[in-house]
Design an enzyme around this catalytic site. Structure first.
Site: not given
Ligand SMILES: *Cc1c(COP(=O)(O)O)cnc(C)c1O
Length: 389
Positions: A57, A110, A207
């Site tokens: 960890r 979000y 993303k």
């Molecule tokens: C997708 C997204 C998140 C969350 O990310 P995850 O990996 O799906 O938990 C947070 N903020 C924005 C702007 C996003 O597009």
């Protein structure tokens, strides 16, 4: 990199950051270290609490390579890694707020960020209030003595309001509140929130950083003042990421600059194309001069991302169904940031501070790397089906 990464420009950090072939038997990339147990040869080593990797960890060189690269990209003091963007957001917020505090959150946040604040922090005795994403310096009027955190997301990833971050950060600083920014859309290539006065910057690395729709991951970077509490909270919560996921993010980062440049150009071309199409009432993309926040965008951002929204004239659900059920190239799905194009019908956005004012069907688009002609044809046909043409 033998020199400090801060000396280099961002494209160089992306290609050379977080790897050290001399330490890894000459391999270009930092390998995947899979480990829970770490062995100590002697009692002295066992009791040397300064050793960086004493247990799984604590991290390992694969994770450090990602942390170091993001830290350099954001101009931060340090970075922690999380198994998703939402987990990065919750870790960041928990590192700042205490019971009895007040959090101000942009109305454009979000949706799961809103839910964490309301459903979880609410239970922990933290008040959450939503503010107009376009509030700018007037946020000073909302800051209470117990306001410890202002959450920003710029632009909002469904509705694309750009926030006046320098004005918000000035107001926060004057009253001792911290500012955290979700920077997933622009990436540090095009937006540097810490340099505009923010204290914490969050990425859904799922993303753009991953970039290939195959990994869930999140990061939080912080200033020297906020990093110790962030690191401590991360450790106390037991937040940890797997080395295979970290490797996928490290790999994605190597091509981030060229992917973003290609996304930007292609996305703008499709946005301009959609402006000319019948039935499209509005195109919500802050890099277009007619966007209401374009002046702030031009001042604070050096480029734009792969994601924007359009507003279509309102029509019955059956028309929307006909439009999206037979798309040839655009995939319909949550998430974004990969190499492929996506199209997502969105219900009326949740708003608390200011009602959503665009009547019509909101559609979010992510533009990937297919032929632009093929994408335009798919969209033109889809719009014709929507309008019953
Ligand atoms: C997708 C997204 C998140 C969350 O990310 P995850 O990996 O799906 O938990 C947070 N903020 C924005 C702007 C996003 O597009």
């Amino acid at each position: 990199m033998t020199d400090s990464p801060d000396k280099f420009e961002i494209e160089t950090i992306l290609t050379h950051g977080g790897r050290d072939p001399q330490q890894t038997r000459g391999t270009v990339n930092t390998p995947v270290y899979r480990a829970s147990t770490v062995l100590f040869p002697t009692l002295d080593a066992l009791q040397d609490y300064a050793l960086p990797f004493r247990y799984g960890r604590d991290g390992n060189p694969t994770l450090t390579s990602v942390e170091d690269t993001i830290t350099a990209l954001e101009g931060a003091a340090g970075t922690v890694l999380a198994p998703s963007g939402v987990s990065a957001i919750s870790t960041a917020m928990l590192s700042v707020v205490n019971a009895g505090d007040d959090v101000l959150m942009t109305d454009s946040a979000y949706e799961p960020t809103r839910n964490f604040a309301r459903d979880f922090l609410g239970r922990m005795g933290v008040a959450v209030r939503f503010y107009d994403p376009r509030i700018g310096g007037r946020i000073a009027d909302l800051i209470a003595p117990n306001t410890s955190l202002i959450m920003a997301e710029s632009p909002g990833s469904l509705t694309f309001e750009v926030q006046d971050l320098p004005a918000i950060a000035r107001a926060a600083q004057a009253r001792g509140a911290r500012v955290a920014v979700d920077n997933t859309w622009a990436t540090p290539l095009y937006y540097r929130p810490l340099s505009l006065g923010a204290d914490l910057v969050i990425h859904a690395a799922t993303k753009m950083f991953g970039g290939h729709s195959d990994v869930m991951f999140g990061t939080v970077s912080a200033t020297a003042e906020c990093f110790p509490a962030l690191k401590r909270t991360h450790r106390l919560l037991g937040v940890h990421v797997g080395p295979d996921d970290a490797f996928l993010v490290a790999r994605g980062l190597r091509t981030l600059a060229i992917r973003m440049a290609a996304h930007e150009e292609r996305t703008l071309e499709i946005a301009r194309f959609l402006k000319t199409q019948p039935g499209v009432l509005n195109v919500l993309h802050p890099a277009l001069p007619e966007h209401p926040d374009h002046a702030i965008f031009k001042r604070d951002f050096s480029g734009s991302g792969s994601l924007f929204s359009i507003v279509l004239e309102p029509r019955p659900r059956a028309d929307l169904q006909r439009m999206v059920d037979t798309l040839r190239l655009f995939g319909m799905g949550y998430s974004w940031g990969g190499f492929e194009s996506l199209l997502l019908p969105i219900p009326t956005p949740t708003r608390t501070a200011v009602p959503w004012a665009e009547p019509g069907q909101l559609i979010r688009l992510q533009i990937g790397f297919e032929s632009l002609n093929d994408l335009k044809a798919d969209l033109a046909d889809a719009l014709a089906r929507y309008r019953g043409a």
